[in-house]
Scaffold this active site. Structure first.
Site, PDB file in Angstrom:
ATOM      1  NE  ARG A 123      79.660  51.839  77.420  1.00 53.51           N
ATOM      2  CZ  ARG A 123      79.943  52.765  76.499  1.00 53.51           C
ATOM      3  NH1 ARG A 123      79.098  53.011  75.516  1.00 53.51           N
ATOM      4  NH2 ARG A 123      81.058  53.449  76.565  1.00 53.51           N
ATOM      5  CB  THR A 179      86.685  49.339  74.106  1.00 51.36           C
ATOM      6  OG1 THR A 179      86.958  49.952  72.841  1.00 51.36           O
ATOM      7  CG2 THR A 179      87.335  50.146  75.216  1.00 51.36           C
ATOM      8  CG  ASP A 212      94.312  50.665  75.346  1.00 54.51           C
ATOM      9  OD1 ASP A 212      93.381  50.230  74.643  1.00 54.51           O
ATOM     10  OD2 ASP A 212      94.141  51.409  76.339  1.00 54.51           O
ATOM     11  CD  GLU A 263      83.250  35.293  91.376  1.00 52.46           C
ATOM     12  OE1 GLU A 263      83.937  34.548  92.089  1.00 52.46           O
ATOM     13  OE2 GLU A 263      82.702  36.320  91.793  1.00 52.46           O
ATOM     14  CE  LYS A 286      86.555  53.687  73.703  1.00 56.72           C
ATOM     15  NZ  LYS A 286      87.809  54.160  74.325  1.00 56.72           N
ATOM     16  CE1 TYR A 311      79.350  36.872  90.534  1.00 56.93           C
ATOM     17  CE2 TYR A 311      77.164  37.098  91.490  1.00 56.93           C
ATOM     18  CZ  TYR A 311      78.448  37.588  91.298  1.00 56.93           C
ATOM     19  OH  TYR A 311      78.814  38.780  91.846  1.00 56.93           O
TER      20      TYR A 311
HETATM   21  C1  LIG Z   1      88.197  54.240  75.629  1.00 53.58           C
HETATM   22  C2  LIG Z   1      89.531  53.790  76.020  1.00 53.58           C
HETATM   23  C3  LIG Z   1      89.738  53.011  77.167  1.00 53.58           C
HETATM   24  C4  LIG Z   1      88.685  52.807  78.224  1.00 53.58           C
HETATM   25  O1  LIG Z   1      87.568  52.147  77.858  1.00 53.58           O
HETATM   26  P1  LIG Z   1      86.297  52.100  78.842  1.00 53.58           P
HETATM   27  O2  LIG Z   1      85.479  51.002  78.264  1.00 53.58           O
HETATM   28  O3  LIG Z   1      85.679  53.438  78.802  1.00 53.58           O
HETATM   29  O4  LIG Z   1      86.793  51.745  80.207  1.00 53.58           O
HETATM   30  C5  LIG Z   1      91.005  52.524  77.402  1.00 53.58           C
HETATM   31  N1  LIG Z   1      92.019  52.806  76.572  1.00 53.58           N
HETATM   32  C6  LIG Z   1      91.868  53.573  75.475  1.00 53.58           C
HETATM   33  C7  LIG Z   1      93.037  53.840  74.594  1.00 53.58           C
HETATM   34  C8  LIG Z   1      90.621  54.097  75.171  1.00 53.58           C
HETATM   35  O5  LIG Z   1      90.484  54.886  74.096  1.00 53.58           O
END
Ligand SMILES: *Cc1c(COP(=O)(O)O)cnc(C)c1O
Length: 487
Positions: free
Chosen positions: A290, A281, A252, A77, A284, A75
């Site tokens: 992840r 993220t 994002d 935090e 990707k 942990y």
């Molecule tokens: C995939 C994605 C997310 C969410 O990601 P998770 O790890 O699945 O929660 C947020 N914003 C965009 C633009 C995404 O493509």
């Protein structure tokens, strides 16, 4: 196969990684053999399918192995050097390194490595923006230092203000993400939201139209970024639009962070110098574990740093360690070669579709994804997705702008190149992929339903799936996943 692109994917230490995984699977087997079996089978399945899901990739064995340690048990935090738990010295090392690699890689003043996912990163960002823009000035106005010092009535007033702010993001059906103000998602409930779309004729973002909407709605937060928009975004222009109404500009980059890290997106297309807050993220196109990351300017950094306790509990220390490893990989020159190949391959895939008369949203791509309009084959997205899967091609159905079949059946298939590029696929391979996809879809037809053609059921010409599977296997064998890794 380009050696540069697959460098770091484990071929150079395959024997050691094989031993590690064999030993790990024996340990797992001694407790729950069905999990060991499923783990082996998952590698087989991933090795033997053409993975074209635009949000997926293959992390290196170094990244994967980093996740399986005792950091999982700790942990921590708080933040580096400032924890609510004792004995966090090693987690401090891990989190500081993940943040340092992220800052250096993206040229950001500040990075926060704790979010467990992209959604978490966006929630941290939204609440950090609200804390900076609404809560802090509200506190100052009331002459208080901390929200715990406020009377019930003053807190209620401030809470109402926090819950009554405006956000504008890209609509889901033109490629935005559900966390950008979609009503069923928490972002659409905590904000009064409106969405911008794309030009119905071209499919491209129309910056003048976005500017007009922003001037009219005056959002506190303007969000750019997407999951299914096949084009680049001019973030400098979007920042100007946000500045006109004093909106905080958030990007994002969950989908295209790898292209930013690999310097394919630079200048006006690099969100980091233009946005107040950037979220992503890590799993990707960035090819890590992840997880999520938040980058911020000095102005927003203190509020983002309070992601715990604001939104998060204990960080996933083992995943932060894997983020540090993945970000270190992304700082190597090979990653730039990889990112450029991801973009070049998407171009080749799009060209392959266009020359075979398949309809594409926006007519092409200039990022890592391609959105195929399958109405040109007389199919729904659902039928196309299933027929491709039967043929060993893994994709996902996706709405297209103003989709005639709605968000469930859809009319689109989204393709991305990050995963297969990691395996070493080149431009010619992606042209062949386009050929195979078209072969499947041309040989697929909607099945007859009680009220006309079905939206879900389909029939395929005999032999198509087997023929395409065999052709796909040739491509896969020539570009092995985790070369040399044997379980
Ligand atoms: C995939 C994605 C997310 C969410 O990601 P998770 O790890 O699945 O929660 C947020 N914003 C965009 C633009 C995404 O493509």
């Amino acid at each position: 196969m380009t050696a540069d692109v697959t460098a770091g994917q484990g071929a150079e230490y395959a024997d050691t990684a094989s031993e590690a995984y064999r030993a790990a699977l024996r340990v797992i087997e001694s407790v729950e053999p069905r999990i060991a079996e499923a783990t082996r089978k998952e590698l087989d399945d991933q090795r033997n399918s053409l993975k074209l899901i635009a949000s997926e990739n293959y992390a290196s064995p170094a990244v994967l192995l980093t996740m399986g340690t005792w950091f999982s048990d700790k942990y921590a935090e708080g933040t580096v050097g400032h924890r609510f738990y004792a004995a966090c010295q090693n987690v401090d090392t891990v989190e500081a390194l993940a943040a340092e690699h992220a800052r250096e890689l993206f040229g950001a003043p500040y990075a926060y490595a704790q979010p467990h996912s992209g959604i978490d990163a966006n929630l941290v960002a939204y609440w950090a923006i609200l804390a900076t823009r609404i809560e802090a000035p509200g506190l100052a106005e009331l002459g208080a230092k901390h929200i715990n010092d406020l009377s019930e009535a003053d807190w209620e007033g401030l809470r109402n203000k926090l819950g009554n702010q405006r956000l504008m993001g890209m609509s889901l059906d033109t490629g935005g993400h559900l966390t950008h103000g979609f009503r069923p998602n928490i972002s659409g409930k905590m904000f009064h939201q409106r969405q911008y779309g794309t030009n119905p004729e071209t499919g491209f973002i129309d910056y003048d139209a976005v500017a007009a909407q922003v001037r009219e709605f005056k959002p506190l937060v303007l969000v750019a970024g997407y999951s299914a928009y096949p084009r680049r975004v001019n973030f400098a222009k979007m920042r100007e639009i946000a500045d006109e109404v004093g909106a905080t500009f958030m990007v994002d980059m969950a989908h295209f962070a790898g292209l930013v890290a690999g310097k394919v997106f630079t200048g006006d297309e690099d969100p980091v110098p233009h946005a107040h807050v950037v979220t992503t993220t890590t799993h990707k196109s960035l090819r890590g574990p992840r997880g999520g990351l938040v980058l911020a300017t000095e102005e927003y950094a203190p509020a983002v740093d309070k992601g715990c306790p604001m939104v998060l509990g204990g960080p996933l220390s083992h995943v932060m360690a894997a983020k540090a490893v993945a970000l270190a990989e992304a700082r190597r020159p090979e990653f730039r070669t990889y990112a450029q190949a991801v973009a070049d391959n998407a171009q080749s895939l799009a060209d392959g579709f266009v020359k075979r008369d398949a309809g594409l949203v926006t007519g092409g791509t200039d990022n890592h994804l391609v959105l195929l309009d399958v109405t040109s084959f007389g199919l729904t997205g659902r039928q196309a997705e299933s027929a491709l899967l039967d043929s060993g091609i893994v994709t996902n159905r996706n709405a297209i702008p103003a989709d005639p079949n709605g968000a469930w059946y859809t009319s689109g298939i989204r393709f991305g190149t990050p995963a297969l590029t990691t395996r070493g696929f080149g431009a010619d391979d992606f042209d062949r992929v386009a050929e195979l996809v078209v072969e499947v879809l041309q040989n697929t037809q909607p099945a007859a339903g009680p009220n006309g053609p079905s939206k879900a059921k389909y029939t395929m010409a005999d032999g198509t799936a087997d023929r395409v599977r065999a052709a796909a296997a040739e491509l896969l064998d020539a570009n092995p996943l985790y070369p040399g890794l044997t379980l």
